[in-house]
Structure formats: C-alpha cells, structure tokens
Write a protein that holds these residues in place. Structure first.
Motif, mmCIF file in Angstrom:
data_model
loop_
_atom_site.group_PDB
_atom_site.id
_atom_site.type_symbol
_atom_site.label_atom_id
_atom_site.label_comp_id
_atom_site.label_asym_id
_atom_site.label_seq_id
_atom_site.Cartn_x
_atom_site.Cartn_y
_atom_site.Cartn_z
ATOM 1 N N LEU A 256 39.441 36.974 25.001
ATOM 2 C CA LEU A 256 39.368 37.639 26.297
ATOM 3 C C LEU A 256 37.971 37.509 26.905
ATOM 4 O O LEU A 256 37.820 37.097 28.064
ATOM 5 C CB LEU A 256 39.731 39.120 26.142
ATOM 6 N N ASP B 86 37.045 33.947 27.880
ATOM 7 C CA ASP B 86 37.743 33.507 29.083
ATOM 8 C C ASP B 86 37.159 34.164 30.336
ATOM 9 O O ASP B 86 36.998 33.517 31.374
ATOM 10 C CB ASP B 86 39.235 33.844 28.946
ATOM 11 N N LEU B 87 36.808 35.450 30.218
ATOM 12 C CA LEU B 87 36.274 36.175 31.383
ATOM 13 C C LEU B 87 34.847 35.766 31.713
ATOM 14 O O LEU B 87 34.487 35.595 32.884
ATOM 15 C CB LEU B 87 36.310 37.684 31.114
ATOM 16 N N VAL C 264 45.474 43.254 25.560
ATOM 17 C CA VAL C 264 44.340 42.335 25.529
ATOM 18 C C VAL C 264 44.817 40.890 25.618
ATOM 19 O O VAL C 264 44.261 40.069 26.359
ATOM 20 C CB VAL C 264 43.492 42.562 24.257
ATOM 21 N N LYS D 203 45.838 40.150 29.117
ATOM 22 C CA LYS D 203 44.853 40.629 30.107
ATOM 23 C C LYS D 203 45.386 41.800 30.940
ATOM 24 O O LYS D 203 44.792 42.167 31.963
ATOM 25 C CB LYS D 203 44.378 39.518 31.034
ATOM 26 N N ILE E 103 42.908 44.510 31.690
ATOM 27 C CA ILE E 103 42.017 44.331 32.839
ATOM 28 C C ILE E 103 42.699 44.807 34.113
ATOM 29 O O ILE E 103 42.103 45.515 34.933
ATOM 30 C CB ILE E 103 41.599 42.858 32.978
#
Length: 416
Positions: A87, A90-91, A294, A297, A300
């Motif tokens: 995560l 990637d973010l 998670v 995503k 988020i």
C-alpha cells in the motif's frame, strides 16, 4: 509490600492512567457523565457497519476463530505487513519490504519500546533523552520510559490568529540537539492540540536528526493516509532515518490494540525482539479485520470520504459553539488542523487547569487538564496551567451539554 525501582515508577499516579480511568468511568457511567476527556474515536455508523460486515465474513469463513486460536510471530501478522508495504509503496513510492514494518499492541506499546531503545541509561554511565521539539505533546509519552528524567521539551512559538484562534510552531532558534539526545519525537497531527507541523518544519527536523545521527520519530496515529483525521495540507513523510508510527485505533478499532511501526530493518528487528520477550506476539484480530481494506485500498476511500469529513464537521461545530458560549476575550482555541481534540487556552485563568478539571468533573463533565501535556519541559511556564484538552468527537448533544457546563464555569470564573 516494597516494590523495585521499576515497580515504584510504574505504580505511581500518572496522567495517562487518570485519563484511562476517567474514560472507563465515562463508558460505565452512561448518560450521567459527559465524556469530553479521553481519546475514544466517534461511533461513525458507516465505519461500524463496514467493520461488522468484515467480522461476519471472517466468522463465516472460519478466519476469525483461526486468528484467535493462533499466535503470530513477534513482528506481527505477515499477510497484513506485506499488504501495508504494498500500500505505501504504491501510494508514495517508499520502497518498503516486510523488513521495514512491525505491529505492536497499540501505539502506546510501540512508544514504550522506542523510548527505552533510544533513550535512558547506556553503557559507561551515558544517558540519552528523547527530545520533544514542540510542547505540548501527547500525555501518554510522559511515563513511557523506565529511566527517570528521560525527556526534554522545547516551548513553542505562539502565533495568535484572527477569530480567537492561535497556533503553535517549532521554535528552531531555541532548539538545541546536544550529545545526550537519542531521538527527536513529534506527533502529526499533535495530540492534544490538533496542530499539524508544516512540511517545512518536518523537513527541518529531519535534517537536524540526520545531522546528529539520531532518528526522527513521527507519531501519525491520526494522520494520513489512514485514518486521515487531518484538515491541513501535510505531505506524508518517511525515509530510512524516520520511524513512522500509525494505528488502527482512530480508524475505529481501539479495542483491537494494533499499532504499526515503519522503520529501517535494524529498528524493526530490535523492536520485534522486545515484542517476543514482553508480549510473545502482537494481537492479530485488528490486522485480520483490516487486511481486506488495505489490500483493496478501501481503507483510503473510507478515511478520505467518511472519517475525515465527519471529524472536520464536528470540529467546526464545536469551535462555533465554544466561541458563542464563552464570553471572555481571554479565551483562545488552537487552530483545529486534525486529531479528535480542541486545545483551549484561558489566558490568566483564575485557577489552575487541574482545579478546573476537578470542578468540572464534580459537575459530570470530563475533560483533561493541560498540565499533563508538557513532559520534559522543566522551566516554569504559566501557560501550562491555562489550557485544557476537549474531545469534540462525541455525540452532538453530549458535546453541547459539556460545552455549556464548561462555558458557565469559565464565564463565572472571569466575572468574579
């Protein structure tokens, strides 16, 4: 019964135990006690519904029982750690692996490990301290070291803003990194004030840490990307010299006790060894519940679209209510930039903040006296006795009733 030095230190009264006792008393007391003190997150229906769905799915699949029936390793649940690394990579492109992340039994547990790894008594009679560059800071830090005199703090610069607000900033002119400093520690957003250190402040602190070969610890329990209770511009920050701490508590799972530490592999390994000795392993139920969120995503999306606007709206309403009810011009509110709290400053308060806490408690309102939030600040400063922390995240009617009681007492104090 006589106790050891360790026993005497950790069985004495402390701010964090008083806060947690009050929190439990408030939960057990029902409607008779207005809980505007502790750090319980709000009951957000959409979040609670989603967590209930996930738990039912885990129960149906047999994963809930399997998690409860087995230990994880001292570093924590592997599947959750791997998902977190993916995560964040990637973010933010952080290039994390499973060796950079470990789980703890809540953030308080993580800071006990960190403060005793990086501060306290060292060999050859040396002693290291943890530096808080922006007081006030989190109440739970104050007693999280086995050693006495383990912290040092720096008074902030105070900028008074329009509309009865103010903001703290790091006073870099007063900030000295001596050889006895083992780490720099900040929370972002800050508990108790809701202050968010600017990107420039974080970059400056990071440079000071690297120049002095010590880590920068950032407590991100309320921050981005989850639960994202942050209302100011703030760029996520991590590098190999940073220890970034997160939590599932303010996402809505405080009872699961799941802290997350992102650090270099040496720190993670050291903390994992501590975890094995002190707790065998961290609890697995929080990671198991949050794992699908998670991976997809969704954590988020829920943080951005549900949790953040919910709290921001609550904060704005509480500020408006406070300013409408408290009439003295001596009243200031720290600019609400994140977290669950409003930090209230009463200039020249006729009584101490602790006396105010006791008087309000007698009327059924629980807040937290501000004097607890200055660990490591040795010099006398009247400001420490003029502030309180108020949790604005409870039900609207509870917040309004609590603020009314507070306002009546404050107005009477200043009138007299």
């Amino acid at each position: 019964m006589p106790y050891s030095i360790f026993g005497n230190k950790f069985t004495q009264h402390s701010g964090i135990t008083e806060l947690m006792d009050d929190l439990n008393e408030g939960v057990q007391g029902g409607d008779d006690i207005l809980m505007l003190g502790g750090g319980n997150p709000a009951s957000i229906p959409e979040i609670q519904t989603r967590l209930a769905e996930l738990m039912q799915e885990l129960l149906t699949q047999g994963k809930l029982i399997n998690t409860l029936a087995n230990y994880d390793g001292p570093q924590g649940k592997n599947s959750f750690i791997n998902a977190l690394a993916e995560l964040f990579n990637d973010l933010y492109g952080w290039d994390l692996s499973s060796e950079n992340i470990m789980l703890t039994n809540g953030s308080q547990n993580a800071f006990f490990y960190l403060f005793n790894l990086l501060g306290g008594n060292f060999s050859a009679g040396k002693k290291k301290k943890i530096l808080f560059p922006l007081a006030p800071e989190y109440i739970g830090y104050a007693d999280a070291s086995v050693s006495e005199d383990a912290f040092v703090a720096v008074r902030p610069k105070i900028t008074e803003l329009e509309n009865g607000l103010f903001k703290y900033h790091v006073d870099f002119d007063a900030l000295e990194i001596s050889k006895d400093i083992g780490a720099i520690c900040v929370s972002r957003p800050t508990n108790p004030t809701g202050n968010v250190l600017t990107d420039d402040e974080i970059t400056h602190l990071d440079q000071l840490a690297q120049d002095n070969n010590i880590p920068l610890i950032i407590d991100n329990a309320y921050g981005t990307p989850f639960p994202n209770i942050i209302f100011a511009e703030a760029t996520p920050f991590w590098n190999a010299n940073t220890i970034l701490c997160l939590s599932l508590s303010k996402f809505g799972l405080p009872g699961a006790r799941c802290g997350i530490v992102i650090a270099n592999p040496a720190i993670v390994k050291a903390m994992s060894n501590l975890s094995g000795i002190m707790a065998l392993s961290p609890g697995g139920i929080g990671p198991e519940i949050a794992l699908p969120l998670v991976k997809t995503k969704e954590i988020i999306k829920l943080s951005d679209e549900v949790i953040k606007p919910y709290y921001q709206n609550k904060a704005e309403k509480a500020v408006t209510l406070l300013q409408s009810k408290i009439t003295t011009p001596n009243f200031k509110i720290h600019k609400a930039e994140g977290a669950l709290f409003l930090w209230l400053w009463f200039k020249d308060l006729p009584i101490s903040s602790n006396e105010l806490y006791k008087n309000l408690k007698a009327k059924g309102l629980l807040i937290v006296s501000g004097h607890y939030f200055f660990p490591g600040l040795d010099q006398e400063w009247k400001h420490t006795q003029e502030c309180i922390r108020l949790n604005y995240a409870q039900e609207d009617d509870v917040v309004e009733r609590g603020i009314t009681i507070l306002a009546d007492m404050i107005n009477e104090l200043y009138e007299n």
